[in-house]
Design a protein around this motif. Structure first.
Motif, PDB file in Angstrom:
ATOM      1  N   PRO A  41      14.874  57.189 102.782  1.00 42.74           N
ATOM      2  CA  PRO A  41      13.648  57.650 103.435  1.00 42.74           C
ATOM      3  C   PRO A  41      13.876  58.941 104.206  1.00 42.74           C
ATOM      4  CG  PRO A  41      13.987  55.298 103.780  1.00 42.74           C
ATOM      5  CD  PRO A  41      15.230  55.817 103.155  1.00 42.74           C
ATOM      6  N   THR A  47      10.306  62.203 100.965  1.00 44.95           N
ATOM      7  CA  THR A  47       9.791  60.899 100.497  1.00 44.95           C
ATOM      8  C   THR A  47       9.930  59.916 101.650  1.00 44.95           C
ATOM      9  OG1 THR A  47      11.998  60.397  99.598  1.00 44.95           O
ATOM     10  CG2 THR A  47      10.363  61.299  98.086  1.00 44.95           C
ATOM     11  N   TRP A  48       8.794  59.529 102.216  1.00 44.40           N
ATOM     12  CA  TRP A  48       8.804  58.737 103.452  1.00 44.40           C
ATOM     13  C   TRP A  48       9.605  57.449 103.315  1.00 44.40           C
ATOM     14  CZ3 TRP A  48       2.785  59.218 104.127  1.00 44.40           C
ATOM     15  CH2 TRP A  48       2.479  60.531 104.570  1.00 44.40           C
ATOM     16  N   TRP A  49       9.462  56.769 102.157  1.00 43.83           N
ATOM     17  CA  TRP A  49      10.154  55.504 101.954  1.00 43.83           C
ATOM     18  C   TRP A  49      11.240  55.614 100.889  1.00 43.83           C
ATOM     19  CZ3 TRP A  49       5.466  51.543 101.982  1.00 43.83           C
ATOM     20  CH2 TRP A  49       4.904  51.554 103.260  1.00 43.83           C
ATOM     21  N   ASP A 102      -1.710  57.928  98.646  1.00 42.08           N
ATOM     22  CA  ASP A 102      -0.419  58.194  98.001  1.00 42.08           C
ATOM     23  C   ASP A 102       0.014  59.648  98.194  1.00 42.08           C
ATOM     24  OD1 ASP A 102      -1.929  59.736  96.311  1.00 42.08           O
ATOM     25  OD2 ASP A 102      -1.551  58.562  94.510  1.00 42.08           O
ATOM     26  N   PHE A 143      10.726  47.623 101.284  1.00 41.71           N
ATOM     27  CA  PHE A 143       9.335  48.029 101.519  1.00 41.71           C
ATOM     28  C   PHE A 143       8.329  47.233 100.671  1.00 41.71           C
ATOM     29  CE2 PHE A 143      11.436  51.931 103.199  1.00 41.71           C
ATOM     30  CZ  PHE A 143      10.953  51.827 104.496  1.00 41.71           C
ATOM     31  N   TYR A 191       7.009  54.774  98.424  1.00 41.30           N
ATOM     32  CA  TYR A 191       5.761  54.656  99.171  1.00 41.30           C
ATOM     33  C   TYR A 191       4.555  54.654  98.239  1.00 41.30           C
ATOM     34  CZ  TYR A 191       1.768  56.188 101.957  1.00 41.30           C
ATOM     35  OH  TYR A 191       0.517  56.307 102.507  1.00 41.30           O
TER      36      TYR A 191
END
Length: 254
Positions: free
Chosen positions: A31, A35-37, A14, A229, A47
């Motif tokens: 994204p 924050t990747w997602w 995480d 996701f 994520y």
């Protein structure tokens, strides 16, 4: 493998606290590097929530599958070997359970006994017993006609010995394949119940089905990431389990 690692050690993968807002990032941010997602409607990292959401489903789904496999295998062995009135009575009961839509029956049971994790696990296990029992029964019927079973009967072996020591070892492959297949169904059923608000946990806990339910209405406003996701997580895990079941089946047949 990724979801298995997420379930065992989510802290390794995480980036943020899955229950807390991401600092300096606004809710519903897409994204990106921070924050990747993206973030959900409350500003939580999608994520991190997906990674932590693997643990509850990877605990509950195997537990429910083990319950179903244990009782389903026992019933299948007994009905397939003894046949007669034992087979008739148990088979009619199992068929009656199978005639009721699984999700509808699960909702009724969970609403009756409470939406707790043990109840949900027991409910899903109960729902899958008939399907496993029918598969094991068919395999047992075929094995019970073979010469080695007849030889054991002529030696005066007890029925329980024949079932446990003669027949069961020869249908273990069937049971293993059936268990892996039902594991995929259990994951999907758990996610469906969580989507309907029957998750067995706190509403703020990371949960794939619950996160989809809380965010799917925002898709029309082009905020797709909080829904897509977790949904992809469910899909990839189920597909992975099904591919594993196919591989085991091919290995046992070769």
């Amino acid at each position: 493998g990724f979801w298995l690692l997420s379930g065992i050690w989510p802290e390794l993968l995480d980036r943020f606290d899955p229950k807390a807002n991401v600092p300096d990032v606004s809710p519903r941010s897409g994204p990106g590097e921070g924050t990747w997602w993206g973030t959900d409607r409350l500003g939580r990292d999608v994520y991190s929530r997906v990674v932590h959401g693997a643990r509850p489903i990877l605990i509950a789904a195997p537990a429910a599958t083990i319950i179903a496999a244990f009782f389903g295998t026992l019933l299948g062995l007994f009905t397939g070997y003894f046949r007669g009135w034992v087979d008739e009575v148990i088979s009619r009961i199992l068929e009656a359970i199978l005639s009721i839509p699984a999700i509808l029956l699960a909702i009724v049971i969970v609403f009756t006994f409470g939406a707790t994790t043990p109840v949900i696990i027991g409910t899903i296990g109960f729902l899958f017993i008939p399907a496993i029992a029918r598969t094991v029964r068919a395999a047992t019927l075929a094995e019970a006609q073979l010469d080695y079973v007849t030889a054991a009967q002529m030696r005066g072996e007890r029925s329980l010995f024949i079932i446990g020591r003669e027949i069961f070892p020869n249908i273990v492959g069937v049971v293993i394949v059936e268990v892996t297949v039902r594991l995929g169904y259990a994951i999907f059923t758990l996610a469906t119940l969580a989507f309907l608000g029957l998750s067995g946990g706190n509403a703020t806990d990371p949960n794939w089905g619950l996160d989809v339910a809380q965010n799917y209405q925002q898709v029309v406003a082009e905020v797709w990431w909080p829904t897509v996701f977790p949904a992809l997580a469910i899909g990839t895990l189920v597909i992975g389990v099904n591919l594993l079941a196919d591989s085991i089946d091919e290995a046992l047949k070769s």
